[in-house]
Design an enzyme around this catalytic site. Sequence first.
Site: not given
Length: 609
Positions: A505, A27, A486, A482, A604, A99-100, A489, A2, A74
């Site tokens: 395993h 964001r 990526k 990581e 973001k 926001n929040g 995402e 947001c 968002w």
Amino acid sequence: MCGIVAGVSGRNIVPVLLQGLKRLEYRGYDSCGVAVVHNGEIERARSVARVKDLAAQVQAEGLKGAVGIAHTRWATHGGPVVANAHPHIAGNRIALVHNGIIENFAELKAELEATGVKMQSQTDTEVLAHLVNFYLKDDLLEALKKALSRVTGAYAVAVFDKRHPERIVGARQGSPLVAGIGEGENFLASDAMALVGVTDRIVYLEDGDIVSMTRGKVEVYSRTAPDAWEPVERKTVVVQACAAAAELGPYRHYMQKEIFEQPRAIADTLEGVQGITPTLFGAGAEEVFRKVRRILMLACGTSFYAALTSKYWLEAIAGVPVDVEIASEYRYRVSIADPDTLVVTISQSGETADTLAALKHAVSMGMTKTLTICNVAQSALVHESSLAYITRAGVEIGVASTKAFTTQLAALYLLTLVFARLRGRLSDEAQEKALAQLRHIPAAMTGVLALEPSIIAWAERFAAKEHALFLGRGMHYPIALEGALKLKEISYIHAEGYPAGELKHGPLALVDANMPVVTIAPNDELLGKLKSNMQEVRARGGELYVFADGDSVIEDTEGMHVIRLAENYGDLSPMLHIVPLQLLAYHTALARGTDVDKPRNLAKSVTVE
């Protein structure tokens, strides 16, 4: 997550608001809107498309005004539909953006509806707007104070009253908000980046602050009790945010730009490092570090993987026991407090809600030795920590973090060397060698970036896949994690990172000719073991894509594709091996036609739990 832009001026504020929203697109958002006062009435435009579409709508409707608020949302409470988009209007008098999350919105909503209020959306934000309007007599600031004294949760708020269009008020608690000081005009924003080109004089508001602004005055009040605020002076700082940071230049996407900025970002992060000394992390760091028996690292997402990588360094090089915890889980379990633990929080934005809450939880248990590694000097995490190392990655706009990750690794390696030095495990000669190698990373990374054409060829094959496996051993296991993150995402390919030794395993059951297996194969002491794991994949018909060091004896054969980096870079190898994984994810997403910089459902800066 947001974005807020608001302003009061003597000119038409709408172009400033729209430009600010455009700068905050990174964001993440799924709707956007703007509201102004014009001829004594509130005029509003909202959209579930992009900011450019909102701008076209605003132009078509002739929206203009000297006071206004704007927002990118968002979705949390209620889906991404126009009715849920901000700004929200209450009583046909006030407009508010937020926001929040208002945690007690349901009970407040029931209370307001009992008075006859009819909600037009599913959001917690509209509840807050009506609550402010409920308390509004004539003074908007007092109404906001009364409303916030009833609220539980996190918020950054900006609101105006059409009857007093010369004023905007705002507040923050657990979500970032800054004031921008202009000439005959003033602004609020959730990120100073939104105000680049408008003003470089910024006041970073603190948790509990309420701000009232007119064209010529900004007044800040600090919360002293649940329902009491007192005037306070907050320092105005001049920020050097550059408009060019938000421009693509010759690159197709911000993620690509930021991948290629990594050599410069690491060099900048290391600028001024002349030797290994605790003062790199703050004036009182040596006294704190000498009392530390172990380290607890708290982080989320990519920053969590940076912490995992550094655990290998800190334990092997410095001999310090390290625990790494996902911040969103840490404070919701019973843990054992140790006052001799250094609590290290890692975050790109410094506003990550879960990490901030985890830090406060640790401190509340008596673990007051705290250090933040962060890319934003004026952030909440830095403010809450006693020590800090500010990375200098510059603004990172792409949602999938790249240069923030590698600069975090650089800072964490410095922390490792400092602890090794304090514990007598790093000689003068070893220190100079380690620093020289670290300073050479930007040049070595430039060489890795030159492999992009070969990686593009691999990406074309990956684009048709729906699943992928990433394998690594030792300190390259977090790099596999990581790399998988990526890919998932931005390309939406399901990918998992695994320690290669765990294949038998469970994960080996998934391996077939349709699942590419990406393997990180540095020429280290675990290479022999890794080769055995690779043969397990080949024996099941799996296809391997191997990133090897130049001196690794791994042949490029049928079913075994190899791209070679330079020579093995020892402890710093993870910083180089992540780069081709970033490029692979980027070019795979490009081939699949996904929104690289703004992947679906992601934001973001995650400033709510």
